[in-house]
Design a protein around this motif. Structure first.
Motif, PDB file in Angstrom:
ATOM      1  N   MET A   1     -10.406  19.503   1.641  1.00 22.72           N
ATOM      2  CA  MET A   1      -9.004  19.139   0.918  1.00 22.72           C
ATOM      3  C   MET A   1      -9.307  18.057   0.026  1.00 22.72           C
ATOM      4  O   MET A   1      -9.698  17.012   0.341  1.00 22.72           O
ATOM      5  CB  MET A   1      -7.914  18.787   2.062  1.00 22.72           C
ATOM      6  N   ALA A   2      -8.458  18.148  -1.174  1.00 23.23           N
ATOM      7  CA  ALA A   2      -8.315  17.043  -2.281  1.00 23.23           C
ATOM      8  C   ALA A   2      -7.832  15.878  -1.641  1.00 23.23           C
ATOM      9  O   ALA A   2      -7.050  16.055  -0.630  1.00 23.23           O
ATOM     10  CB  ALA A   2      -7.769  17.328  -3.470  1.00 23.23           C
ATOM     11  N   ASP A   3      -8.095  14.633  -2.208  1.00 24.24           N
ATOM     12  CA  ASP A   3      -7.323  13.450  -1.756  1.00 24.24           C
ATOM     13  C   ASP A   3      -5.914  13.553  -1.975  1.00 24.24           C
ATOM     14  O   ASP A   3      -5.278  14.250  -2.905  1.00 24.24           O
ATOM     15  CB  ASP A   3      -7.922  12.243  -2.523  1.00 24.24           C
ATOM     16  N   LEU A   4      -5.101  12.986  -0.969  1.00 26.17           N
ATOM     17  CA  LEU A   4      -3.816  12.940  -1.169  1.00 26.17           C
ATOM     18  C   LEU A   4      -3.394  12.107  -2.339  1.00 26.17           C
ATOM     19  O   LEU A   4      -3.842  11.048  -2.555  1.00 26.17           O
ATOM     20  CB  LEU A   4      -2.989  12.275   0.138  1.00 26.17           C
ATOM     21  N   LYS A   5      -2.298  12.176  -2.914  1.00 25.49           N
ATOM     22  CA  LYS A   5      -1.667  11.403  -4.056  1.00 25.49           C
ATOM     23  C   LYS A   5      -0.446  10.826  -3.490  1.00 25.49           C
ATOM     24  O   LYS A   5       0.267  11.234  -2.843  1.00 25.49           O
ATOM     25  CB  LYS A   5      -1.187  12.448  -5.225  1.00 25.49           C
ATOM     26  N   LEU A   6      -0.709   9.245  -3.728  1.00 24.96           N
ATOM     27  CA  LEU A   6       0.237   8.439  -3.249  1.00 24.96           C
ATOM     28  C   LEU A   6       0.570   7.697  -4.463  1.00 24.96           C
ATOM     29  O   LEU A   6       0.110   7.228  -5.087  1.00 24.96           O
ATOM     30  CB  LEU A   6      -0.598   7.333  -2.463  1.00 24.96           C
ATOM     31  N   VAL A   7       2.038   7.519  -4.487  1.00 32.31           N
ATOM     32  CA  VAL A   7       2.831   6.531  -5.320  1.00 32.31           C
ATOM     33  C   VAL A   7       3.549   5.413  -4.820  1.00 32.31           C
ATOM     34  O   VAL A   7       4.211   5.721  -3.647  1.00 32.31           O
ATOM     35  CB  VAL A   7       3.810   7.637  -6.251  1.00 32.31           C
ATOM     36  N   GLY A   8       3.350   4.312  -5.287  1.00 35.79           N
ATOM     37  CA  GLY A   8       4.174   3.188  -4.845  1.00 35.79           C
ATOM     38  C   GLY A   8       5.201   2.792  -5.942  1.00 35.79           C
ATOM     39  O   GLY A   8       4.711   2.612  -6.946  1.00 35.79           O
ATOM     40  N   LEU A   9       6.079   2.441  -5.221  1.00 29.41           N
ATOM     41  CA  LEU A   9       7.253   1.592  -6.141  1.00 29.41           C
ATOM     42  C   LEU A   9       7.484   0.277  -5.570  1.00 29.41           C
ATOM     43  O   LEU A   9       7.978   0.268  -4.388  1.00 29.41           O
ATOM     44  CB  LEU A   9       8.607   2.731  -6.434  1.00 29.41           C
ATOM     45  N   CYS A  10       7.419  -0.757  -6.663  1.00 36.29           N
ATOM     46  CA  CYS A  10       7.808  -2.166  -6.264  1.00 36.29           C
ATOM     47  C   CYS A  10       8.908  -2.562  -6.933  1.00 36.29           C
ATOM     48  O   CYS A  10       8.852  -2.532  -7.980  1.00 36.29           O
ATOM     49  CB  CYS A  10       6.588  -2.802  -6.381  1.00 36.29           C
ATOM     50  N   GLY A  11       9.886  -2.907  -6.069  1.00 39.14           N
ATOM     51  CA  GLY A  11      11.290  -3.219  -6.618  1.00 39.14           C
ATOM     52  C   GLY A  11      11.365  -4.283  -7.388  1.00 39.14           C
ATOM     53  O   GLY A  11      12.230  -5.029  -7.720  1.00 39.14           O
ATOM     54  N   SER A  12      10.143  -5.180  -7.539  1.00 42.25           N
ATOM     55  CA  SER A  12      10.173  -6.446  -8.150  1.00 42.25           C
ATOM     56  C   SER A  12       9.177  -6.345  -9.186  1.00 42.25           C
ATOM     57  O   SER A  12       7.935  -6.030  -9.083  1.00 42.25           O
ATOM     58  CB  SER A  12       9.685  -7.621  -6.907  1.00 42.25           C
ATOM     59  N   LEU A  13       9.416  -6.864 -10.348  1.00 38.48           N
ATOM     60  CA  LEU A  13       8.436  -6.968 -11.344  1.00 38.48           C
ATOM     61  C   LEU A  13       7.459  -8.116 -11.572  1.00 38.48           C
ATOM     62  O   LEU A  13       6.441  -7.875 -12.212  1.00 38.48           O
ATOM     63  CB  LEU A  13       9.310  -6.814 -12.895  1.00 38.48           C
ATOM     64  N   ALA A  33      -6.714   7.707  -0.339  1.00 37.83           N
ATOM     65  CA  ALA A  33      -5.794   8.471  -1.174  1.00 37.83           C
ATOM     66  C   ALA A  33      -5.725   8.010  -2.705  1.00 37.83           C
ATOM     67  O   ALA A  33      -6.406   7.024  -2.995  1.00 37.83           O
ATOM     68  CB  ALA A  33      -4.048   8.127  -0.981  1.00 37.83           C
ATOM     69  N   GLU A  34      -5.668   9.001  -3.740  1.00 33.47           N
ATOM     70  CA  GLU A  34      -5.350   8.556  -5.029  1.00 33.47           C
ATOM     71  C   GLU A  34      -3.921   7.807  -5.354  1.00 33.47           C
ATOM     72  O   GLU A  34      -3.036   8.258  -4.924  1.00 33.47           O
ATOM     73  CB  GLU A  34      -5.289   9.895  -6.049  1.00 33.47           C
ATOM     74  N   PHE A  35      -4.153   6.598  -5.639  1.00 36.66           N
ATOM     75  CA  PHE A  35      -2.903   5.806  -5.500  1.00 36.66           C
ATOM     76  C   PHE A  35      -2.438   5.497  -7.107  1.00 36.66           C
ATOM     77  O   PHE A  35      -3.473   5.054  -8.069  1.00 36.66           O
ATOM     78  CB  PHE A  35      -3.038   4.506  -5.024  1.00 36.66           C
ATOM     79  N   ASP A  70       2.125  13.323  -2.811  1.00 36.97           N
ATOM     80  CA  ASP A  70       2.250  13.961  -1.492  1.00 36.97           C
ATOM     81  C   ASP A  70       3.135  13.044  -0.654  1.00 36.97           C
ATOM     82  O   ASP A  70       3.448  13.394   0.265  1.00 36.97           O
ATOM     83  CB  ASP A  70       0.502  13.859  -1.085  1.00 36.97           C
ATOM     84  N   ALA A  71       3.113  11.530  -1.182  1.00 39.40           N
ATOM     85  CA  ALA A  71       4.071  10.585  -0.501  1.00 39.40           C
ATOM     86  C   ALA A  71       4.381   9.460  -1.361  1.00 39.40           C
ATOM     87  O   ALA A  71       3.454   9.105  -2.181  1.00 39.40           O
ATOM     88  CB  ALA A  71       3.008  10.082   0.819  1.00 39.40           C
ATOM     89  N   VAL A  72       5.316   8.613  -1.116  1.00 33.36           N
ATOM     90  CA  VAL A  72       5.878   7.699  -1.876  1.00 33.36           C
ATOM     91  C   VAL A  72       6.220   6.596  -0.911  1.00 33.36           C
ATOM     92  O   VAL A  72       6.490   6.537   0.242  1.00 33.36           O
ATOM     93  CB  VAL A  72       6.943   8.034  -2.564  1.00 33.36           C
ATOM     94  N   ILE A  73       5.708   5.138  -1.396  1.00 32.88           N
ATOM     95  CA  ILE A  73       5.950   3.965  -0.756  1.00 32.88           C
ATOM     96  C   ILE A  73       6.994   3.148  -1.562  1.00 32.88           C
ATOM     97  O   ILE A  73       6.734   3.254  -2.829  1.00 32.88           O
ATOM     98  CB  ILE A  73       4.679   3.176  -0.678  1.00 32.88           C
ATOM     99  N   VAL A  74       8.098   2.769  -1.064  1.00 36.07           N
ATOM    100  CA  VAL A  74       9.122   2.116  -1.835  1.00 36.07           C
ATOM    101  C   VAL A  74       8.932   0.590  -1.127  1.00 36.07           C
ATOM    102  O   VAL A  74       9.432   0.578   0.134  1.00 36.07           O
ATOM    103  CB  VAL A  74      10.251   2.737  -1.718  1.00 36.07           C
ATOM    104  N   ALA A  75       8.718  -0.309  -1.763  1.00 37.88           N
ATOM    105  CA  ALA A  75       8.591  -1.548  -1.379  1.00 37.88           C
ATOM    106  C   ALA A  75       9.670  -2.479  -2.233  1.00 37.88           C
ATOM    107  O   ALA A  75       9.523  -2.640  -3.352  1.00 37.88           O
ATOM    108  CB  ALA A  75       7.278  -2.451  -1.659  1.00 37.88           C
ATOM    109  N   THR A  76      10.605  -2.958  -1.281  1.00 37.98           N
ATOM    110  CA  THR A  76      11.889  -3.522  -2.165  1.00 37.98           C
ATOM    111  C   THR A  76      12.315  -5.040  -1.651  1.00 37.98           C
ATOM    112  O   THR A  76      12.445  -5.138  -0.397  1.00 37.98           O
ATOM    113  CB  THR A  76      12.921  -2.697  -2.077  1.00 37.98           C
ATOM    114  N   PRO A  77      12.382  -5.722  -2.539  1.00 39.34           N
ATOM    115  CA  PRO A  77      12.963  -7.170  -1.975  1.00 39.34           C
ATOM    116  C   PRO A  77      14.486  -6.674  -1.959  1.00 39.34           C
ATOM    117  O   PRO A  77      14.964  -5.798  -2.117  1.00 39.34           O
ATOM    118  CB  PRO A  77      12.724  -7.955  -3.625  1.00 39.34           C
ATOM    119  N   GLU A  78      14.829  -7.983  -1.285  1.00 35.78           N
ATOM    120  CA  GLU A  78      16.516  -8.076  -0.949  1.00 35.78           C
ATOM    121  C   GLU A  78      16.999  -8.720  -1.983  1.00 35.78           C
ATOM    122  O   GLU A  78      16.935 -10.182  -1.832  1.00 35.78           O
ATOM    123  CB  GLU A  78      16.773  -8.220   0.283  1.00 35.78           C
TER     124      GLU A  78
END
Length: 184
Positions: A1-13, A33-35, A70-78
């Motif tokens: 099975m090919a690597d999972l594709k993982l996307v990350g979103l960071c709510g801070s620039l 994973a392919e990130f 295949d999955a998404v990570i959302v890291a968000t500041p407050e």
């Protein structure tokens, strides 16, 4: 099975953002994973801009990355008891793209904040903002890194064992959901 594709979103620039550190720590703990880190440096959503020139290329790229993930990570500041304008703007733009890029995609939300609650309010708001897109929002364990400036070593690794354990558990769950969705 090919690597999972993982996307990350960071709510801070900010490059030195502890939410970026949290996102990258989550990627390490997710496993192979392919990130791709999504670019949230987007123009402000403007219906006139959309009508005049269509969806900006960088918005379509982000939407396509999420759709292919295949999955998404959302890291968000407050920020002021909610999600950052940067993250909200990205969600607003993505909502204008064709198809349903988030649909059925496993998503893990996490936060790092200066306060002791670690961004609990921002996570609640992020989940509310993501719900219309119909992702598979993981409900826990919650990763809420409070007093964030004191939670990282010189290599940018999370040092708090309770948060590290919660992050491990969340990433194992995200991986299981991604693999299950891929084989469905």
């Amino acid at each position: 099975m090919a690597d999972l594709k993982l996307v990350g979103l960071c709510g801070s620039l900010r490059q030195a953002s502890t939410n970026r550190l949290l996102m990258l720590e989550a990627v390490r703990r997710f496993g192979e994973a392919e990130f791709t880190e999504g670019n949230l440096r987007l123009p402000l959503y403007d219906g006139d801009l959309e009508n005049d020139t269509g969806i900006p290329e960088e918005v379509q790229t982000l939407s396509d990355q999420i759709a292919a993930a295949d999955a998404v990570i959302v890291a968000t500041p407050e920020y002021n008891k909610g999600i950052s304008g940067v993250l909200k703007n990205a969600l607003d733009w993505i909502s204008r793209t064709k198809g349903a890029p988030w649909a059925d995609t496993p998503v893990a939300v996490m936060s790092a904040a200066a306060g002791r609650a670690g961004g609990e309010r921002t996570q609640n708001m992020a989940r509310l903002c993501l719900t219309p897109f119909r992702p598979v929002l993981l409900t826990g364990p919650e990763v809420l890194v409070g007093a964030t400036s004191q939670q990282w070593d010189e290599d940018g690794r999370l040092i708090n064992e309770i948060n590290a354990k919660a992050l491990d558990d969340l990433m194992q769950s995200l991986r299981r959901h991604a693999l299950a969705a891929r084989s469905a």
